[in-house]
Design a protein around this motif. Sequence first.
Motif, PDB file in Angstrom:
ATOM      1  N   ARG A   1      -8.984  -4.626 -15.061  1.00  0.00           N
ATOM      2  CA  ARG A   1      -8.965  -3.235 -14.637  1.00  0.00           C
ATOM      3  C   ARG A   1      -7.526  -2.737 -14.504  1.00  0.00           C
ATOM      4  O   ARG A   1      -7.240  -1.567 -14.736  1.00  0.00           O
TER       5      ARG A   1
ATOM      6  N   VAL B   1      -6.407   4.288  -6.683  1.00  0.00           N
ATOM      7  CA  VAL B   1      -5.355   3.774  -7.555  1.00  0.00           C
ATOM      8  C   VAL B   1      -5.755   3.952  -9.015  1.00  0.00           C
ATOM      9  O   VAL B   1      -4.920   4.220  -9.870  1.00  0.00           O
TER      10      VAL B   1
ATOM     11  N   ASP C   1      -2.337  -7.818  -4.286  1.00  0.00           N
ATOM     12  CA  ASP C   1      -2.416  -8.103  -2.853  1.00  0.00           C
ATOM     13  C   ASP C   1      -3.227  -9.376  -2.637  1.00  0.00           C
ATOM     14  O   ASP C   1      -4.443  -9.328  -2.582  1.00  0.00           O
TER      15      ASP C   1
ATOM     16  N   ALA D   1     -25.929  -4.259  -2.171  1.00  0.00           N
ATOM     17  CA  ALA D   1     -25.083  -3.361  -2.969  1.00  0.00           C
ATOM     18  C   ALA D   1     -23.643  -3.364  -2.484  1.00  0.00           C
ATOM     19  O   ALA D   1     -22.722  -3.319  -3.270  1.00  0.00           O
TER      20      ALA D   1
ATOM     21  N   ILE E   1       0.281   3.423 -11.155  1.00  0.00           N
ATOM     22  CA  ILE E   1       0.451   2.044 -10.724  1.00  0.00           C
ATOM     23  C   ILE E   1      -0.931   1.427 -10.609  1.00  0.00           C
ATOM     24  O   ILE E   1      -1.874   2.080 -10.166  1.00  0.00           O
TER      25      ILE E   1
ATOM     26  N   ALA F   1     -12.441  -5.863  -5.036  1.00  0.00           N
ATOM     27  CA  ALA F   1     -12.846  -4.461  -4.954  1.00  0.00           C
ATOM     28  C   ALA F   1     -13.438  -3.959  -6.265  1.00  0.00           C
ATOM     29  O   ALA F   1     -13.133  -2.871  -6.729  1.00  0.00           O
ATOM     30  N   LEU F   2     -14.299  -4.768  -6.891  1.00  0.00           N
ATOM     31  CA  LEU F   2     -14.984  -4.305  -8.098  1.00  0.00           C
ATOM     32  C   LEU F   2     -16.083  -3.340  -7.680  1.00  0.00           C
ATOM     33  O   LEU F   2     -16.659  -3.477  -6.611  1.00  0.00           O
ATOM     34  N   TYR F   3     -16.355  -2.351  -8.549  1.00  0.00           N
ATOM     35  CA  TYR F   3     -17.420  -1.411  -8.239  1.00  0.00           C
ATOM     36  C   TYR F   3     -18.736  -2.129  -8.507  1.00  0.00           C
ATOM     37  O   TYR F   3     -19.061  -2.417  -9.661  1.00  0.00           O
ATOM     38  N   PRO F   4     -19.507  -2.431  -7.458  1.00  0.00           N
ATOM     39  CA  PRO F   4     -20.625  -3.363  -7.619  1.00  0.00           C
ATOM     40  C   PRO F   4     -21.755  -2.826  -8.489  1.00  0.00           C
ATOM     41  O   PRO F   4     -22.526  -3.604  -9.038  1.00  0.00           O
TER      42      PRO F   4
ATOM     43  N   LEU G   1      -1.156   4.554  -1.075  1.00  0.00           N
ATOM     44  CA  LEU G   1      -2.357   4.574  -0.249  1.00  0.00           C
ATOM     45  C   LEU G   1      -2.017   4.754   1.221  1.00  0.00           C
ATOM     46  O   LEU G   1      -2.876   4.971   2.047  1.00  0.00           O
TER      47      LEU G   1
ATOM     48  N   ASN H   1     -16.378  -1.079 -15.146  1.00  0.00           N
ATOM     49  CA  ASN H   1     -15.348  -1.385 -14.159  1.00  0.00           C
ATOM     50  C   ASN H   1     -13.967  -1.314 -14.795  1.00  0.00           C
ATOM     51  O   ASN H   1     -13.058  -0.691 -14.256  1.00  0.00           O
TER      52      ASN H   1
ATOM     53  N   LEU I   1     -23.416   3.239  -3.404  1.00  0.00           N
ATOM     54  CA  LEU I   1     -23.313   2.078  -2.518  1.00  0.00           C
ATOM     55  C   LEU I   1     -24.012   2.305  -1.190  1.00  0.00           C
ATOM     56  O   LEU I   1     -24.319   1.368  -0.482  1.00  0.00           O
TER      57      LEU I   1
ATOM     58  N   GLU J   1     -11.053  -1.356   0.623  1.00  0.00           N
ATOM     59  CA  GLU J   1     -10.367  -1.699  -0.620  1.00  0.00           C
ATOM     60  C   GLU J   1     -11.027  -1.061  -1.834  1.00  0.00           C
ATOM     61  O   GLU J   1     -10.361  -0.736  -2.807  1.00  0.00           O
ATOM     62  N   LEU J   2     -12.358  -0.895  -1.741  1.00  0.00           N
ATOM     63  CA  LEU J   2     -13.080  -0.302  -2.864  1.00  0.00           C
ATOM     64  C   LEU J   2     -12.617   1.140  -3.083  1.00  0.00           C
ATOM     65  O   LEU J   2     -12.382   1.577  -4.208  1.00  0.00           O
TER      66      LEU J   2
ATOM     67  N   MET K   1      -3.421  -1.734  -9.163  1.00  0.00           N
ATOM     68  CA  MET K   1      -3.412  -2.647  -8.030  1.00  0.00           C
ATOM     69  C   MET K   1      -4.587  -3.616  -8.131  1.00  0.00           C
ATOM     70  O   MET K   1      -5.684  -3.243  -8.529  1.00  0.00           O
TER      71      MET K   1
ATOM     72  N   ALA L   1      -9.127   1.096  -4.404  1.00  0.00           N
ATOM     73  CA  ALA L   1      -9.108   0.757  -5.828  1.00  0.00           C
ATOM     74  C   ALA L   1      -9.415   1.987  -6.664  1.00  0.00           C
ATOM     75  O   ALA L   1      -8.767   2.248  -7.679  1.00  0.00           O
TER      76      ALA L   1
ATOM     77  N   ARG M   1       0.829  -1.208   0.000  1.00  0.00           N
ATOM     78  CA  ARG M   1       0.000   0.000   0.000  1.00  0.00           C
ATOM     79  C   ARG M   1       0.861   1.255   0.000  1.00  0.00           C
ATOM     80  O   ARG M   1       0.462   2.296  -0.517  1.00  0.00           O
TER      81      ARG M   1
ATOM     82  N   LYS N   1     -20.798  -5.237  -1.336  1.00  0.00           N
ATOM     83  CA  LYS N   1     -20.121  -6.528  -1.187  1.00  0.00           C
ATOM     84  C   LYS N   1     -19.359  -6.833  -2.454  1.00  0.00           C
ATOM     85  O   LYS N   1     -19.902  -6.693  -3.516  1.00  0.00           O
TER      86      LYS N   1
ATOM     87  N   PHE O   1      -6.792  -6.262  -5.757  1.00  0.00           N
ATOM     88  CA  PHE O   1      -7.015  -6.483  -4.330  1.00  0.00           C
ATOM     89  C   PHE O   1      -7.522  -7.896  -4.053  1.00  0.00           C
ATOM     90  O   PHE O   1      -8.067  -8.561  -4.926  1.00  0.00           O
ATOM     91  N   GLN O   2      -7.363  -8.276  -2.795  1.00  0.00           N
ATOM     92  CA  GLN O   2      -7.747  -9.620  -2.383  1.00  0.00           C
ATOM     93  C   GLN O   2      -9.230  -9.898  -2.638  1.00  0.00           C
ATOM     94  O   GLN O   2      -9.591 -10.927  -3.167  1.00  0.00           O
ATOM     95  N   ASN O   3     -10.093  -8.955  -2.261  1.00  0.00           N
ATOM     96  CA  ASN O   3     -11.526  -9.201  -2.480  1.00  0.00           C
ATOM     97  C   ASN O   3     -11.987  -8.549  -3.784  1.00  0.00           C
ATOM     98  O   ASN O   3     -13.155  -8.266  -3.956  1.00  0.00           O
TER      99      ASN O   3
ATOM    100  N   ALA P   1       1.867   1.777  -3.522  1.00  0.00           N
ATOM    101  CA  ALA P   1       0.741   2.287  -4.305  1.00  0.00           C
ATOM    102  C   ALA P   1       0.448   3.747  -3.990  1.00  0.00           C
ATOM    103  O   ALA P   1      -0.183   4.436  -4.790  1.00  0.00           O
TER     104      ALA P   1
END
Lengths: 393, 292
Positions: free
Chosen positions: A147, B192, A159, B290, A78, A86-89, A53, A96, B207, B185-186, A80, B189, A48, B292, A82-84, A51
Amino acid sequence: MSELRLSGISKVYPNGLRAVSDVDMDIADGELLVLVGPSGCGKSTLLRMIAGLEDITEGVIEIDGRVVNAESPRERDIAMVFQNYALYPHMTVRKNIGYSLRLGRVPKNEATQRIEDTAAMLELSDLLDRKPPALSGGQRQRVAMGRAIVRSPAAFLMDEPLSNLDARLRVQMRAEIIRLQRNLGTTTVYVTHDQVEAMTMGSRVAVLRDGLLQQVDSPQVLYDHPDNLFVAAFIGSPSMNLYQGHIESTSTAARVVFGAHSFPLPDQWTQRDGSGGDDGQEVIVGIRPEWLVEQTRDNTDLPSLRVRVELVESLGSELVAHTTIDAVSVESDTPELAEGHVADSGGGAACLARLSPRSRVAVGETIELAIDHPSVHLFDAETERSLRPGRDR
Amino acid sequence: MNTATSAPAPPNRISPTKRRIHFGRWGVHAVLLSYSMLALGPTLLIIMNSLKSRRAIFDDAFSLPTADTFDLVGYDTVLNGSSFDVYFRNSFIVTVASVLLVVFFSAMAAFALAEYDFKGNTLLALYLAIGIMIPIRLGTVSILKLMVSLSLINTLWALILVYTAMGLPLGVFLMTQFMRQVPRELKSAARVDGANEYRVFGLVLPLVRPGMAAVAVFTMLPVWNDLWFPLILAPAENTRTVTLGASAFLGQFERNWNALLAALTLAMVPIILLYVIFSRQFLRGLTEGAIK
């Protein structure tokens, strides 16, 4: 396409917690460097910081010779993952992937083209109009990759991108990431706590523990010549057997003694040439489970260990024998070390052996295992540094 | 029906767990139904009686309007005899503007409180929370003085500003909880990817839509129903809100019950519509998952 240089990087949180201490590292252009260590060792914090952050407490981060300490994430160029993910839902896959291009004011035609190309590369073309909740874990992972890729950034930072996937998909995505990274030739820093992932992916692997860099080298060197006890215990699965012992050396011969066992050390360890160990020096003896073989008529000349078999795990391709040995084992704070071993029982120390699947060892038997390796690992009992003949100490 | 098919249970016997579930379900419904009656009763009474003649209201307030007692005289008075169209417009402007301002500013404040680690963060959050506990009406006199010196008396702005201040404490408090749920993280992201802080805020807003809907609903109802501040800050004919306009029937027309009930019935319609719109958002946000 660029070179990363970290010099003297430290991170101290306001509450005094020192997450990263004085890390020096050069990452060459196009290299895939893996940062590995147990959870909480500071590897994500380090990432981080690269990056942008996280503020850098001490030290300098350079990208292609340009100091970026004060630059915001967007100025560093740069990407990055992420582990989960972190897509924009609330955005489609297309949006995205294209988010960074939109922010970077890339002309619409070009952006569309680049999104399509990236999607094709990752086999996402049919999913472009879906939203993340409608995707499987592997697909989300690929969108997260897309992305990063679509920007053609100076470097990728990843990460633990695979830790949310199931085992089979993880192996598949691992190969895919390696292939993509080779094709694109983008400098990559990859963080993981999984040493298998680290060994298979990295052209070089950096082992981190409590914020301190332990060793940076190619996977094979880490495995063959660990610098210290921690690296030795962390790299390799199942991990190395470690016992308390000491060296007995005279002018003509040297032996290492641990528990009821002892075997001769190569000539370099004798006092004659001055580089060997001192007589009576306390050491930690490291024996990899894969060095151990059943004693047969052909290998009686090898040093051997007398062990009692407690449990046998047949994995098909190999057979892992959990045994006990008359010696005192060394506790290491590596979590993976602890879970691999049967608890000490019957007054012996645990000893793991990876044997051929054709072995006929039986639970309860006492057998002789030969060490089929030129030399065992020796570590200074106090400093936990590796003792290597011929190496400056 | 989802009966257990795998386990061969003896017939004619309901398992204890199942019976408990049945009882629990009926119990819940009984409680909810009685509460609904309690809440809806007065409302129904108003609607029912607004459709009856004056005499019928006093004869039997609890009976439904029949062919004999049906009378639209109240609605006639409200729609033709007074400027209720202006009142409705005023109420609508004040409510929508206050809700928008409260939602927007509380989202911004909550983003800062949840996202940035600055000195006095906790103190500021506490200060805002105090606003939830102390009613704004305690400051009516100073508000009136302030509005007079700002020459905002008898303007809709006076009401909008006061209601915005009134709604912000709870709004900030609620929104902060929702903002905290957005994964770190969102936001990382987005940064970044090249987003500045305003962009990150813009990305987070969709969200926390359930939170914004909740704040909107909580802000809207007291604003629409308020009689106090319109009476004090904007009692002029052209700035009257519906509630104030309806209360005028109590004196102006010698307790014109028909007109009063008709006005109240009409006043319910827009607020119910707004509530339906916002609560849809609210529910959709919850079911969509929304975040997650």
